[in-house]
Design a protein around this motif. Sequence first.
Motif, PDB file in Angstrom:
ATOM      1  N   GLY A   1      72.712  59.700  61.899  1.00 24.76           N
ATOM      2  CA  GLY A   1      71.297  60.036  61.987  1.00 24.76           C
ATOM      3  C   GLY A   1      70.409  59.587  60.848  1.00 24.76           C
ATOM      4  O   GLY A   1      69.195  59.480  61.014  1.00 24.76           O
ATOM      5  N   LEU A   2      70.986  59.310  59.684  1.00 29.37           N
ATOM      6  CA  LEU A   2      70.146  59.021  58.519  1.00 29.37           C
ATOM      7  C   LEU A   2      69.379  57.711  58.682  1.00 29.37           C
ATOM      8  O   LEU A   2      68.198  57.626  58.318  1.00 29.37           O
ATOM      9  N   ASP A   3      70.022  56.689  59.202  1.00 33.89           N
ATOM     10  CA  ASP A   3      69.331  55.409  59.390  1.00 33.89           C
ATOM     11  C   ASP A   3      68.190  55.535  60.396  1.00 33.89           C
ATOM     12  O   ASP A   3      67.119  54.949  60.214  1.00 33.89           O
ATOM     13  N   GLU A   4      68.418  56.293  61.452  1.00 38.77           N
ATOM     14  CA  GLU A   4      67.378  56.470  62.454  1.00 38.77           C
ATOM     15  C   GLU A   4      66.173  57.215  61.885  1.00 38.77           C
ATOM     16  O   GLU A   4      65.028  56.945  62.249  1.00 38.77           O
ATOM     17  N   LEU A   5      66.415  58.156  60.990  1.00 41.50           N
ATOM     18  CA  LEU A   5      65.341  58.948  60.412  1.00 41.50           C
ATOM     19  C   LEU A   5      64.593  58.223  59.303  1.00 41.50           C
ATOM     20  O   LEU A   5      63.404  58.446  59.087  1.00 41.50           O
ATOM     21  N   PHE A   6      65.294  57.332  58.596  1.00 42.05           N
ATOM     22  CA  PHE A   6      64.687  56.684  57.430  1.00 42.05           C
ATOM     23  C   PHE A   6      64.427  55.186  57.614  1.00 42.05           C
ATOM     24  O   PHE A   6      63.714  54.595  56.817  1.00 42.05           O
ATOM     25  N   GLY A   7      64.993  54.568  58.634  1.00 40.36           N
ATOM     26  CA  GLY A   7      64.708  53.167  58.893  1.00 40.36           C
ATOM     27  C   GLY A   7      65.887  52.244  58.600  1.00 40.36           C
ATOM     28  O   GLY A   7      66.688  52.501  57.701  1.00 40.36           O
ATOM     29  N   TYR A   8      65.968  51.169  59.375  1.00 42.92           N
ATOM     30  CA  TYR A   8      67.007  50.158  59.213  1.00 42.92           C
ATOM     31  C   TYR A   8      66.458  48.945  58.454  1.00 42.92           C
ATOM     32  O   TYR A   8      65.263  48.648  58.536  1.00 42.92           O
ATOM     33  N   PRO A   9      67.328  48.205  57.760  1.00 41.56           N
ATOM     34  CA  PRO A   9      66.875  46.995  57.060  1.00 41.56           C
ATOM     35  C   PRO A   9      66.193  45.984  57.978  1.00 41.56           C
ATOM     36  O   PRO A   9      65.264  45.284  57.558  1.00 41.56           O
ATOM     37  N   TRP A  10      66.643  45.906  59.232  1.00 37.40           N
ATOM     38  CA  TRP A  10      66.031  44.926  60.137  1.00 37.40           C
ATOM     39  C   TRP A  10      64.610  45.311  60.541  1.00 37.40           C
ATOM     40  O   TRP A  10      63.912  44.536  61.211  1.00 37.40           O
TER      41      TRP A  10
ATOM     42  N   GLY B   1      65.365  58.862  71.706  1.00 39.11           N
ATOM     43  CA  GLY B   1      66.581  58.504  72.429  1.00 39.11           C
ATOM     44  C   GLY B   1      67.833  58.437  71.577  1.00 39.11           C
ATOM     45  O   GLY B   1      68.790  57.745  71.934  1.00 39.11           O
ATOM     46  N   MET B   2      67.834  59.158  70.460  1.00 37.08           N
ATOM     47  CA  MET B   2      68.998  59.099  69.570  1.00 37.08           C
ATOM     48  C   MET B   2      70.256  59.645  70.242  1.00 37.08           C
ATOM     49  O   MET B   2      70.230  60.711  70.846  1.00 37.08           O
ATOM     50  N   SER B   3      71.339  58.901  70.121  1.00 36.91           N
ATOM     51  CA  SER B   3      72.645  59.390  70.572  1.00 36.91           C
ATOM     52  C   SER B   3      73.703  58.725  69.703  1.00 36.91           C
ATOM     53  O   SER B   3      73.501  57.610  69.211  1.00 36.91           O
ATOM     54  N   PHE B   4      74.813  59.402  69.517  1.00 35.12           N
ATOM     55  CA  PHE B   4      75.850  58.910  68.613  1.00 35.12           C
ATOM     56  C   PHE B   4      77.212  59.056  69.273  1.00 35.12           C
ATOM     57  O   PHE B   4      77.534  60.105  69.836  1.00 35.12           O
ATOM     58  N   SER B   5      78.000  58.002  69.190  1.00 39.64           N
ATOM     59  CA  SER B   5      79.283  57.979  69.904  1.00 39.64           C
ATOM     60  C   SER B   5      80.251  59.040  69.410  1.00 39.64           C
ATOM     61  O   SER B   5      81.160  59.439  70.129  1.00 39.64           O
TER      62      SER B   5
ATOM     63  N   TYR C   1      72.728  65.636  59.021  1.00 42.68           N
ATOM     64  CA  TYR C   1      71.440  64.956  59.075  1.00 42.68           C
ATOM     65  C   TYR C   1      70.722  65.150  60.413  1.00 42.68           C
ATOM     66  O   TYR C   1      69.547  64.817  60.544  1.00 42.68           O
ATOM     67  N   LEU C   2      71.443  65.677  61.397  1.00 43.66           N
ATOM     68  CA  LEU C   2      70.821  65.979  62.686  1.00 43.66           C
ATOM     69  C   LEU C   2      70.526  67.468  62.840  1.00 43.66           C
ATOM     70  O   LEU C   2      70.101  67.912  63.906  1.00 43.66           O
ATOM     71  N   ASP C   3      70.747  68.218  61.776  1.00 45.75           N
ATOM     72  CA  ASP C   3      70.349  69.623  61.769  1.00 45.75           C
ATOM     73  C   ASP C   3      68.824  69.673  61.913  1.00 45.75           C
ATOM     74  O   ASP C   3      68.112  68.918  61.241  1.00 45.75           O
TER      75      ASP C   3
END
Length: 329
Positions: free
Chosen positions: A138-147, A166-170, A186-188
Amino acid sequence: MAIDSKEYAHLIIETRDTINKVVKNNLGDGILFSAGTDTSIIAYEAIKFNSDLSTLTIAFKQGNPKDAQYVKKMVEFLKLKDHQTRVFDVEESLENVPKVVRALKTFDPMDVRNSISIYIGLALLKEKGLSKILTGDGLDELFGYPWQFHLSEEELYKKQLDMWAGMSFSSKPLSKSLGMEVKQPYLDPMFMDWAKKLPMKVKINIHNDEKYSKWLLRKAYEEVIPKEVIWRPKAPLEAGTGTDALSIILQEQYTDVEFAEKKKATLEADNVQIRDKEQLFYYEAFRKIFGKPSEVFSNPNNDAKMCPQCKGYVKTRIQFCRICGAYPI
């Protein structure tokens, strides 16, 4: 952008206090440990409450795992009592493909490739008698990816809103398939609500002339976690574990002639467009378990869209097909 320390000094304390609380509220008995920024921070906080925390690092034998050097550093720094690096090979990877495909209901190459290491790690922790496993989801989705660094602040915020929807994690379905539970600090809701309100300039900013995501968290922990770890560049899961090599290795599963024939037959019989040999390998497992994507994901609703490559219906705001990995759709 330049930022004065006075602008974020209060957030340093707030960051560490918030993370400490959500880790305490989501404690597990083990952690899948990559020694990336995400899991290093969680491990640092978790051992305050559970000094016997089991840590497990996954590494692909035929790959080039980028996590290894950082893991060694953090195991020594945190004085982890129960750490193991589990090395797995091609044979074990391919044996677990059907289990991963069944749990995730996908033949998206990146998702399957990434998830093989997670599944093997979770299964090993289960064998040790553990049932609640910490992850850094969840941290990358909340704070942003390098791309996303090239986007304007307005564009980035819009992208984040779409991702949050649409966040989901395997790790969730994989753990469920094993009768386990993943704990995701981080998804709390407490952390997510806090993170979503942060100004973009503390999410992504400059350090030593390089742009970093998770900038505030790195600043908050740079004095207590080794700097080479806290400021390590983002390594995708497949690069960290080395499973990115699978995309090359699986090219050897079929000759060019076999691939061309199977690709054509799949398009004619199932109306599914296969992109490469790796995806074909995963699709054959999917097809055997579930059937045609158009029949498995056949119930459209107002928000669903038919993927032009696999003909399954998906709900997405980021134009990504979770079934086959097609983008954009």
